[in-house]
Design a protein around this motif. Sequence first.
Motif, PDB file in Angstrom:
ATOM      1  N   ARG A  36      39.028  25.560 -34.902  1.00 35.37           N
ATOM      2  CA  ARG A  36      39.146  24.105 -35.051  1.00 35.37           C
ATOM      3  C   ARG A  36      40.583  23.692 -35.308  1.00 35.37           C
ATOM      4  N   PHE A  42      42.426  23.595 -32.057  1.00 30.13           N
ATOM      5  CA  PHE A  42      42.123  22.405 -31.259  1.00 30.13           C
ATOM      6  C   PHE A  42      42.718  21.144 -31.872  1.00 30.13           C
ATOM      7  N   GLN A  43      42.792  21.123 -33.200  1.00 22.60           N
ATOM      8  CA  GLN A  43      43.415  19.973 -33.865  1.00 22.60           C
ATOM      9  C   GLN A  43      44.876  19.867 -33.412  1.00 22.60           C
ATOM     10  N   ARG A 102      45.079  18.559 -29.852  1.00 18.68           N
ATOM     11  CA  ARG A 102      44.841  17.115 -29.814  1.00 18.68           C
ATOM     12  C   ARG A 102      46.093  16.373 -30.265  1.00 18.68           C
ATOM     13  N   LYS A 103      46.695  16.858 -31.350  1.00 16.80           N
ATOM     14  CA  LYS A 103      47.873  16.187 -31.915  1.00 16.80           C
ATOM     15  C   LYS A 103      49.070  16.272 -30.967  1.00 16.80           C
ATOM     16  N   ARG A 105      32.720  24.654 -26.801  1.00 20.08           N
ATOM     17  CA  ARG A 105      32.275  23.485 -27.567  1.00 20.08           C
ATOM     18  C   ARG A 105      33.450  22.588 -27.936  1.00 20.08           C
ATOM     19  N   GLU A 106      34.486  23.175 -28.504  1.00 19.40           N
ATOM     20  CA  GLU A 106      35.602  22.348 -28.952  1.00 19.40           C
ATOM     21  C   GLU A 106      36.381  21.776 -27.762  1.00 19.40           C
ATOM     22  N   LYS A 120      34.807  18.651 -26.298  1.00 21.00           N
ATOM     23  CA  LYS A 120      35.036  17.391 -27.006  1.00 21.00           C
ATOM     24  C   LYS A 120      36.333  16.728 -26.542  1.00 21.00           C
ATOM     25  N   ILE A 176      35.661  15.581 -22.756  1.00 22.95           N
ATOM     26  CA  ILE A 176      34.756  14.437 -22.581  1.00 22.95           C
ATOM     27  C   ILE A 176      35.528  13.133 -22.716  1.00 22.95           C
ATOM     28  N   SER A 177      36.492  13.088 -23.658  1.00 22.56           N
ATOM     29  CA  SER A 177      37.176  11.811 -23.859  1.00 22.56           C
ATOM     30  C   SER A 177      38.061  11.456 -22.663  1.00 22.56           C
ATOM     31  N   PRO A 216      27.658  15.684 -16.203  1.00 23.76           N
ATOM     32  CA  PRO A 216      27.812  14.225 -16.309  1.00 23.76           C
ATOM     33  C   PRO A 216      29.201  13.793 -16.772  1.00 23.76           C
ATOM     34  N   TYR A 217      29.951  14.697 -17.378  1.00 24.98           N
ATOM     35  CA  TYR A 217      31.295  14.342 -17.867  1.00 24.98           C
ATOM     36  C   TYR A 217      32.394  14.847 -16.923  1.00 24.98           C
TER      37      TYR A 217
END
Lengths: 100, 232
Positions: B59, B62-63, B66-67, B111-112, B115, B118-119, B163-164
């Motif tokens: 996590r 992935f943080q 993202r940052k 999984r991560e 996320k 998807i955005s 779908p994404y």
Amino acid sequence: MHQEILNIVTDSVKQTNQLLKNKAPIEQGENCPLFGSNGYLDSMSLVSLVVSVEEKIEKQFNTPLILADEKAMSQKRSPFATVGTLTTYIEELMREVSHA
Amino acid sequence: MHKPVTLITGTRKGIGKYLAEHYVNKGHIVVGCSRSPIDWKLNHYTHFETDVADENSVRQLFQMIRKNFGRLDNLINNAGIASMNHMALTPLSTVNNILNTNVIGTFLFCREATKLMISKNQGRIVNFTTVATPLKLEGEAIYAASKAAVGSLTEVLARELAPYNITVNAVGPTPIETDLIKSVPKEKMQRLIARQAISRFGTCEDVANVIDFFLNPKSDFITGQNIYLGGV
Ligand SMILES: NC(=O)c1ccc[n+]([C@@H]2O[C@H](COP(=O)([O-])OP(=O)(O)OC[C@H]3O[C@@H](n4cnc5c(N)ncnc54)[C@H](OP(=O)(O)O)[C@@H]3O)[C@@H](O)[C@H]2O)c1
């Protein structure tokens, strides 16, 4: 903190509503039903909501949360039932993180 | 056009290291990880000392993505371990290690990554299987079973993520001369290679070629597939 989290959840629901034909009635505030028997979200839109809320929480509080944790998935009353239950659940998770 | 951000697990050595160089050379921003530190350097490459099966470190990784990058375009789940042993002589700790790295690690990264993908409503995930599964390689029961699980995960995730606009595929290498197969006896390797339609060792280039195909923007109608090298 409650208000800040509520704002995040509300924003995310509005965003998720764009995917939905039958939109969740966000004007009902904390009572707005989300997922479950009276809910408006299907599993795909629930995924989008969770992703959006996690992203916003991480940005605002610098805390990576996983909303779909064991507790959330096993609770009798799903934290994803309404805007209010989800907000309260996130508050609980945030408290646990800050105490950890 | 932005540079694609590509996350590759298990980049310290072997196929993962090759892929990190390959995608940096293709202009990607590459993020990689392994349990131990790396002894090499590369521009446009960021390394993390992360065990793929450790949820908290995953996590954090992935943080950071993202940052720093705000997006993830490609995930390549290369990290994997094997252990050559008759099943009757396989300790439970070995079984746990193999399943943790190969199955749980692949799952956590999927999984991560999902996320983040998807955005942006797009993404490519490539998992690693092996010919040891279809060839029913003796001495590799848990390894073959762990990769069968990865194959199955790939097929179901392909449906859940379609779908994404996220595709999920897998590549199944034949033996490639890395540390992974160092402990396998030579004549056993030769017998295995003889069972391929094309009887030679695979190379990292062979693997990269399949992954290039999966990552290609034109491959948006290709998902849930597992391509074995060597005609297995
Ligand atoms: N070589 C072959 O013949 C062959 C055949 C079929 C399939 N494959 C598959 O190809 C992939 C790569 O194999 P390889 O041949 O390149 O193996 P390798 O040379 O042994 O390298 C494995 C890499 O994964 C990393 N790794 C292992 N466990 C990890 C963990 N728990 N967390 C993070 N990183 C981890 C290692 O770094 P650290 O040790 O520092 O963690 C190393 O960088 C694997 O999935 C393997 O199953 C290989």
